[in-house]
Motif scaffolding. Structure first.
Motif, PDB file in Angstrom:
ATOM      1  N   LEU A 190      24.825  -5.983  44.996  1.00 24.65           N
ATOM      2  CA  LEU A 190      24.638  -5.356  43.688  1.00 24.65           C
ATOM      3  C   LEU A 190      23.148  -5.346  43.330  1.00 24.65           C
ATOM      4  O   LEU A 190      22.414  -6.250  43.722  1.00 24.65           O
ATOM      5  CB  LEU A 190      25.427  -6.118  42.614  1.00 24.65           C
ATOM      6  CG  LEU A 190      26.949  -6.023  42.695  1.00 24.65           C
ATOM      7  CD1 LEU A 190      27.589  -6.970  41.681  1.00 24.65           C
ATOM      8  CD2 LEU A 190      27.411  -4.592  42.437  1.00 24.65           C
ATOM      9  N   PRO A 191      22.720  -4.345  42.555  1.00 18.49           N
ATOM     10  CA  PRO A 191      21.282  -4.240  42.240  1.00 18.49           C
ATOM     11  C   PRO A 191      20.819  -5.157  41.108  1.00 18.49           C
ATOM     12  O   PRO A 191      19.822  -4.879  40.449  1.00 18.49           O
ATOM     13  CB  PRO A 191      21.144  -2.767  41.831  1.00 18.49           C
ATOM     14  CG  PRO A 191      22.478  -2.409  41.276  1.00 18.49           C
ATOM     15  CD  PRO A 191      23.495  -3.194  42.048  1.00 18.49           C
ATOM     16  N   LEU A 192      21.531  -6.247  40.863  1.00 18.25           N
ATOM     17  CA  LEU A 192      21.180  -7.171  39.777  1.00 18.25           C
ATOM     18  C   LEU A 192      19.872  -7.903  40.098  1.00 18.25           C
ATOM     19  O   LEU A 192      19.528  -8.065  41.270  1.00 18.25           O
ATOM     20  CB  LEU A 192      22.307  -8.200  39.600  1.00 18.25           C
ATOM     21  CG  LEU A 192      23.646  -7.623  39.140  1.00 18.25           C
ATOM     22  CD1 LEU A 192      24.762  -8.664  39.282  1.00 18.25           C
ATOM     23  CD2 LEU A 192      23.543  -7.145  37.690  1.00 18.25           C
ATOM     24  N   PRO A 193      19.172  -8.387  39.070  1.00 16.50           N
ATOM     25  CA  PRO A 193      17.971  -9.192  39.336  1.00 16.50           C
ATOM     26  C   PRO A 193      18.347 -10.385  40.223  1.00 16.50           C
ATOM     27  O   PRO A 193      19.394 -11.003  40.017  1.00 16.50           O
ATOM     28  CB  PRO A 193      17.543  -9.676  37.946  1.00 16.50           C
ATOM     29  CG  PRO A 193      18.215  -8.768  36.975  1.00 16.50           C
ATOM     30  CD  PRO A 193      19.460  -8.260  37.627  1.00 16.50           C
ATOM     31  N   SER A 194      17.505 -10.696  41.203  1.00 16.84           N
ATOM     32  CA  SER A 194      17.863 -11.762  42.154  1.00 16.84           C
ATOM     33  C   SER A 194      16.626 -12.561  42.522  1.00 16.84           C
ATOM     34  O   SER A 194      15.527 -12.284  42.032  1.00 16.84           O
ATOM     35  CB  SER A 194      18.507 -11.137  43.399  1.00 16.84           C
ATOM     36  OG  SER A 194      17.574 -10.280  44.022  1.00 16.84           O
ATOM     37  N   THR A 238       7.736 -12.158  33.851  1.00 18.54           N
ATOM     38  CA  THR A 238       7.067 -10.857  33.872  1.00 18.54           C
ATOM     39  C   THR A 238       7.922  -9.865  33.090  1.00 18.54           C
ATOM     40  O   THR A 238       9.100 -10.130  32.805  1.00 18.54           O
ATOM     41  CB  THR A 238       6.839 -10.369  35.320  1.00 18.54           C
ATOM     42  OG1 THR A 238       8.100 -10.345  35.988  1.00 18.54           O
ATOM     43  CG2 THR A 238       5.893 -11.312  36.054  1.00 18.54           C
ATOM     44  N   ALA A 239       7.315  -8.734  32.751  1.00 16.17           N
ATOM     45  CA  ALA A 239       7.983  -7.747  31.886  1.00 16.17           C
ATOM     46  C   ALA A 239       8.980  -6.936  32.711  1.00 16.17           C
ATOM     47  O   ALA A 239       8.708  -5.809  33.137  1.00 16.17           O
ATOM     48  CB  ALA A 239       6.943  -6.851  31.232  1.00 16.17           C
ATOM     49  N   ARG A 240      10.129  -7.531  32.960  1.00 18.62           N
ATOM     50  CA  ARG A 240      11.178  -6.907  33.773  1.00 18.62           C
ATOM     51  C   ARG A 240      12.502  -7.584  33.451  1.00 18.62           C
ATOM     52  O   ARG A 240      12.580  -8.441  32.583  1.00 18.62           O
ATOM     53  CB  ARG A 240      10.855  -7.033  35.258  1.00 18.62           C
ATOM     54  CG  ARG A 240      10.581  -8.481  35.716  1.00 18.62           C
ATOM     55  CD  ARG A 240      10.864  -8.677  37.181  1.00 18.62           C
ATOM     56  NE  ARG A 240      12.295  -8.534  37.439  1.00 18.62           N
ATOM     57  CZ  ARG A 240      12.820  -8.126  38.584  1.00 18.62           C
ATOM     58  NH1 ARG A 240      12.045  -7.828  39.600  1.00 18.62           N
ATOM     59  NH2 ARG A 240      14.135  -8.041  38.736  1.00 18.62           N
ATOM     60  N   ARG A 241      13.559  -7.191  34.171  1.00 19.96           N
ATOM     61  CA  ARG A 241      14.869  -7.801  33.934  1.00 19.96           C
ATOM     62  C   ARG A 241      14.988  -9.150  34.649  1.00 19.96           C
ATOM     63  O   ARG A 241      14.505  -9.301  35.776  1.00 19.96           O
ATOM     64  CB  ARG A 241      15.990  -6.895  34.433  1.00 19.96           C
ATOM     65  CG  ARG A 241      16.209  -5.682  33.596  1.00 19.96           C
ATOM     66  CD  ARG A 241      17.381  -4.857  34.125  1.00 19.96           C
ATOM     67  NE  ARG A 241      17.324  -3.540  33.503  1.00 19.96           N
ATOM     68  CZ  ARG A 241      16.530  -2.558  33.937  1.00 19.96           C
ATOM     69  NH1 ARG A 241      15.789  -2.714  35.012  1.00 19.96           N
ATOM     70  NH2 ARG A 241      16.516  -1.413  33.282  1.00 19.96           N
ATOM     71  N   TYR A 242      15.690 -10.070  33.999  1.00 18.19           N
ATOM     72  CA  TYR A 242      16.027 -11.367  34.589  1.00 18.19           C
ATOM     73  C   TYR A 242      17.525 -11.617  34.429  1.00 18.19           C
ATOM     74  O   TYR A 242      18.118 -11.228  33.428  1.00 18.19           O
ATOM     75  CB  TYR A 242      15.280 -12.509  33.897  1.00 18.19           C
ATOM     76  CG  TYR A 242      13.852 -12.675  34.371  1.00 18.19           C
ATOM     77  CD1 TYR A 242      13.488 -13.716  35.210  1.00 18.19           C
ATOM     78  CD2 TYR A 242      12.872 -11.772  33.958  1.00 18.19           C
ATOM     79  CE1 TYR A 242      12.180 -13.866  35.646  1.00 18.19           C
ATOM     80  CE2 TYR A 242      11.556 -11.913  34.393  1.00 18.19           C
ATOM     81  CZ  TYR A 242      11.213 -12.958  35.237  1.00 18.19           C
ATOM     82  OH  TYR A 242       9.923 -13.102  35.672  1.00 18.19           O
ATOM     83  N   ARG A 243      18.074 -12.259  35.415  1.00 17.50           N
ATOM     84  CA  ARG A 243      19.453 -12.754  35.298  1.00 17.50           C
ATOM     85  C   ARG A 243      19.359 -14.236  34.925  1.00 17.50           C
ATOM     86  O   ARG A 243      18.757 -15.024  35.657  1.00 17.50           O
ATOM     87  CB  ARG A 243      20.168 -12.589  36.636  1.00 17.50           C
ATOM     88  CG  ARG A 243      21.571 -13.192  36.689  1.00 17.50           C
ATOM     89  CD  ARG A 243      22.177 -12.939  38.062  1.00 17.50           C
ATOM     90  NE  ARG A 243      23.551 -13.404  38.184  1.00 17.50           N
ATOM     91  CZ  ARG A 243      24.364 -13.055  39.186  1.00 17.50           C
ATOM     92  NH1 ARG A 243      23.921 -12.249  40.149  1.00 17.50           N
ATOM     93  NH2 ARG A 243      25.597 -13.516  39.249  1.00 17.50           N
ATOM     94  N   LEU A 244      19.946 -14.600  33.792  1.00 15.65           N
ATOM     95  CA  LEU A 244      19.906 -15.990  33.350  1.00 15.65           C
ATOM     96  C   LEU A 244      21.318 -16.558  33.395  1.00 15.65           C
ATOM     97  O   LEU A 244      22.245 -15.981  32.828  1.00 15.65           O
ATOM     98  CB  LEU A 244      19.348 -16.070  31.924  1.00 15.65           C
ATOM     99  CG  LEU A 244      17.971 -15.429  31.702  1.00 15.65           C
ATOM    100  CD1 LEU A 244      17.587 -15.475  30.226  1.00 15.65           C
ATOM    101  CD2 LEU A 244      16.903 -16.118  32.549  1.00 15.65           C
ATOM    102  N   ARG A 245      21.473 -17.661  34.107  1.00 20.25           N
ATOM    103  CA  ARG A 245      22.781 -18.338  34.170  1.00 20.25           C
ATOM    104  C   ARG A 245      22.756 -19.450  33.133  1.00 20.25           C
ATOM    105  O   ARG A 245      22.150 -20.491  33.353  1.00 20.25           O
ATOM    106  CB  ARG A 245      23.028 -18.907  35.562  1.00 20.25           C
ATOM    107  CG  ARG A 245      23.016 -17.829  36.647  1.00 20.25           C
ATOM    108  CD  ARG A 245      23.181 -18.457  38.027  1.00 20.25           C
ATOM    109  NE  ARG A 245      22.964 -17.470  39.062  1.00 20.25           N
ATOM    110  CZ  ARG A 245      23.917 -17.010  39.887  1.00 20.25           C
ATOM    111  NH1 ARG A 245      25.159 -17.473  39.812  1.00 20.25           N
ATOM    112  NH2 ARG A 245      23.628 -16.106  40.799  1.00 20.25           N
ATOM    113  N   HIS A 336      18.958  -3.119  38.228  1.00 21.92           N
ATOM    114  CA  HIS A 336      19.635  -2.627  37.033  1.00 21.92           C
ATOM    115  C   HIS A 336      21.028  -3.216  36.984  1.00 21.92           C
ATOM    116  O   HIS A 336      21.471  -3.870  37.933  1.00 21.92           O
ATOM    117  CB  HIS A 336      19.636  -1.094  36.954  1.00 21.92           C
ATOM    118  CG  HIS A 336      20.554  -0.437  37.931  1.00 21.92           C
ATOM    119  ND1 HIS A 336      20.166  -0.101  39.202  1.00 21.92           N
ATOM    120  CD2 HIS A 336      21.851  -0.037  37.822  1.00 21.92           C
ATOM    121  CE1 HIS A 336      21.179   0.481  39.834  1.00 21.92           C
ATOM    122  NE2 HIS A 336      22.219   0.517  39.026  1.00 21.92           N
ATOM    123  N   VAL A 337      21.691  -3.017  35.856  1.00 21.22           N
ATOM    124  CA  VAL A 337      23.050  -3.535  35.693  1.00 21.22           C
ATOM    125  C   VAL A 337      24.020  -2.371  35.853  1.00 21.22           C
ATOM    126  O   VAL A 337      24.040  -1.466  35.023  1.00 21.22           O
ATOM    127  CB  VAL A 337      23.230  -4.184  34.304  1.00 21.22           C
ATOM    128  CG1 VAL A 337      24.660  -4.693  34.141  1.00 21.22           C
ATOM    129  CG2 VAL A 337      22.230  -5.323  34.112  1.00 21.22           C
TER     130      VAL A 337
END
Ligand code: C2O
Ligand code: CU
Length: 481
Positions: A190-194, A238-245, A336-337
């Motif tokens: 998946l194209p999620l932040p990693s 940084t100014a981008r998407r993050y996945r936070l658990r 992206h989500v």
């Protein structure tokens, strides 16, 4: 800095609960003597937020990753400048993260070098009963035990923590908790932040005294909020998407997370892994044991600015700040989500219905009973789908009063459930996905359904306010052939 006096005022405002000794409320033997000392000052954003250490296998075989953890007492710096004695898995606070892969077994040899009994439970895992860390299945001081985790389940953010009978709340509070992430090669597509943009936030409260000692006491006296083991840290992004658990590992309180400017974010997963579809929200209510995976897009902020994640359920005597994100620079972001994240097969129609009533007063009970490891509360057949009605039987408190002790968070071992209804209405976004822990405010009722399996044997359901489970708000379920 918070004065002892104002905290006492809050305790007094707690009504009936303030009259009940904390130890009696929770089954704890240690807590009542601890109301005295002077608090350490709360200085927000003094620490850079660390990431929990990652545990490396001692050996890999064709089918399994083998690990070793020594539970031991060490000193850690929770509040800036103060050494605090904590109980740890492997010497780190929180414990080291185990990275597991779906379908590949993890074996952990746990050696107890503490002076208290422990039992290691992997929260959210499908495991055989003898590896579930049942309350009476303890590891004596000086002893050891090897736990086997098959990981035959979806990718999800799990955690391991102590479960020794009557001791779990204090053991977890003192540091016996660590993350366990199950990954799945298919999910990685998946194209999620990693990678560096996939970050755990382990949130919990604490009371650290001016001399550095960590005191286990009622949550209204625990004003130090920790993220990944440090009080109210900051982190650079940084100014981008993050996945936070996001994990709430508080033993006795809920948190309600919100960015100070109300910035919305996207919930992509809960206890049991990814949601079928992402959900937008600005606000996350989590009781102890619950997890939420969110994607936050920091590209909406200019480099050089900061945004604070707050706890809107903080007491008036506490700071609301939890964590400050400092946006350092622009970044290329190919993540992206997707609109659809996964697919979960619907559960069969339930064939058995049961009801459970949780009470705080006069003592911590489920259906009027305190946990007895030798009493089987529920027996069911492997593969049965059931509908459970869970009620928090305490009356709601007037707005503004601290009422953490009146909330319950219902947790099942072995299997995930789906929340079908909350207070008579269809489950909303906050209850979506596969759950193993569900939050009940005073007076609330939820209906959940689950299929019991994939193993037979002895398991548990309980309140995940661990002060409550320690006090006996727990039941035994036996799954039979
Ligand atoms: Cu996380 Cu039985 O608990
Ligand atoms: Cu409870």
């Amino acid at each position: 800095m918070f004065q002892r006096r104002s905290l006492l005022k809050v305790a007094a405002a707690g009504g009936a609960a303030a009259l009940v000794p904390w130890g009696r409320l929770t089954g704890s033997t240690a807590a009542d003597a601890t109301q005295g000392g002077e608090l350490a000052a709360s200085v927000p954003f003094a620490h850079a937020m660390p990431l929990p250490a990652v545990l490396h296998p001692t050996r890999r075989t064709a089918t399994s990753d083998l690990y070793e953890i020594r539970m031991r007492q060490v000193q850690a710096e929770l509040v800036k400048g103060l050494p605090t004695t904590v109980r740890t898995y492997g010497g780190t606070f929180p414990g080291p993260t185990v990275n597991a892969w779906r379908g590949r077994e993890v074996v952990i040899r746990q050696i107890n070098e503490l002076d208290v009994p422990t039992a290691v439970h992997l929260h959210g895992a499908h495991v055989l009963s003898q590896h579930d860390g049942l309350p009476m299945d303890t590891i004596a001081p000086g002893g050891e035990r090897t736990y086997h985790y098959p990981n035959k389940q979806h990718a999800a953010s799990l955690w391991y923590h102590d479960h020794a009978h009557h001791l779990e709340a204090e053991n977890v509070y003192r540091g016996l908790a660590g993350l366990y992430l199950i990954r799945d090669p298919r999910e990685e597509l998946l194209p999620l932040p990693s990678g560096a943009h996939d970050i755990p936030l382990v949130i919990r409260d604490a009371r650290v005294e001016a001399d550095g000692s960590l005191v286990y006491t009622r949550p209204t006296d625990c004003p130090h909020m920790l993220v990944n083991g440090k009080e109210r840290p900051y982190t650079k992004v940084t100014a981008r998407r993050y996945r936070l658990r996001v994990y709430n590992t508080c033993v006795n309180r809920y948190i309600r997370l919100r960015f100070a400017d109300g910035t919305p974010f996207t919930v992509i997963g809960t206890d049991g892994g990814l949601l079928e579809k992402p959900v937008q929200t600005e606000d996350l209510l989590m009781l102890g044991g619950e997890r939420a995976e969110i994607v936050v897009d920091f590209s909406r902020y200019r480099p050089g600015t900061s945004i604070v994640l707050e706890n809107t359920a903080a007491l008036s005597t506490e700071r609301p700040e939890i964590l400050r994100f400092d946006i350092t620079r622009t970044a290329v972001d190919l993540s992206h989500v997707p609109h659809r994240l996964t697919w979960r097969p619907p559960l069969p129609t339930p064939t058995v219905e049961r009801s459970f009533e949780l009470r705080t007063f006069p003592q911590m009970t489920i259906n009027g009973q305190v946990y007895d490891p030798n009493r089987v509360d529920v027996t069911t057949r492997l593969g049965t789908t059931e509908l459970w009605t869970i009620t928090n039987a305490e009356a709601p408190t007037p707005a503004g009063r601290p009422d953490f002790h009146l909330w319950h968070s219902f947790h099942t071992h072995l299997t995930y459930f789906r929340v079908v209804q909350r207070n008579g209405n269809p489950a909303g976004p906050r209850d979506s996905g596969l759950k193993d822990t569900v939050t009940l405010a005073p007076g609330e009722t939820v209906k959940i359904k689950m299929t019991w399996g994939p193993y037979t044997g002895q398991y548990l359901y309980h309140c995940h306010q661990l002060g409550h489970s320690s006090g006996g708000q727990m039941g035994r379920i036996d799954i039979v052939d």
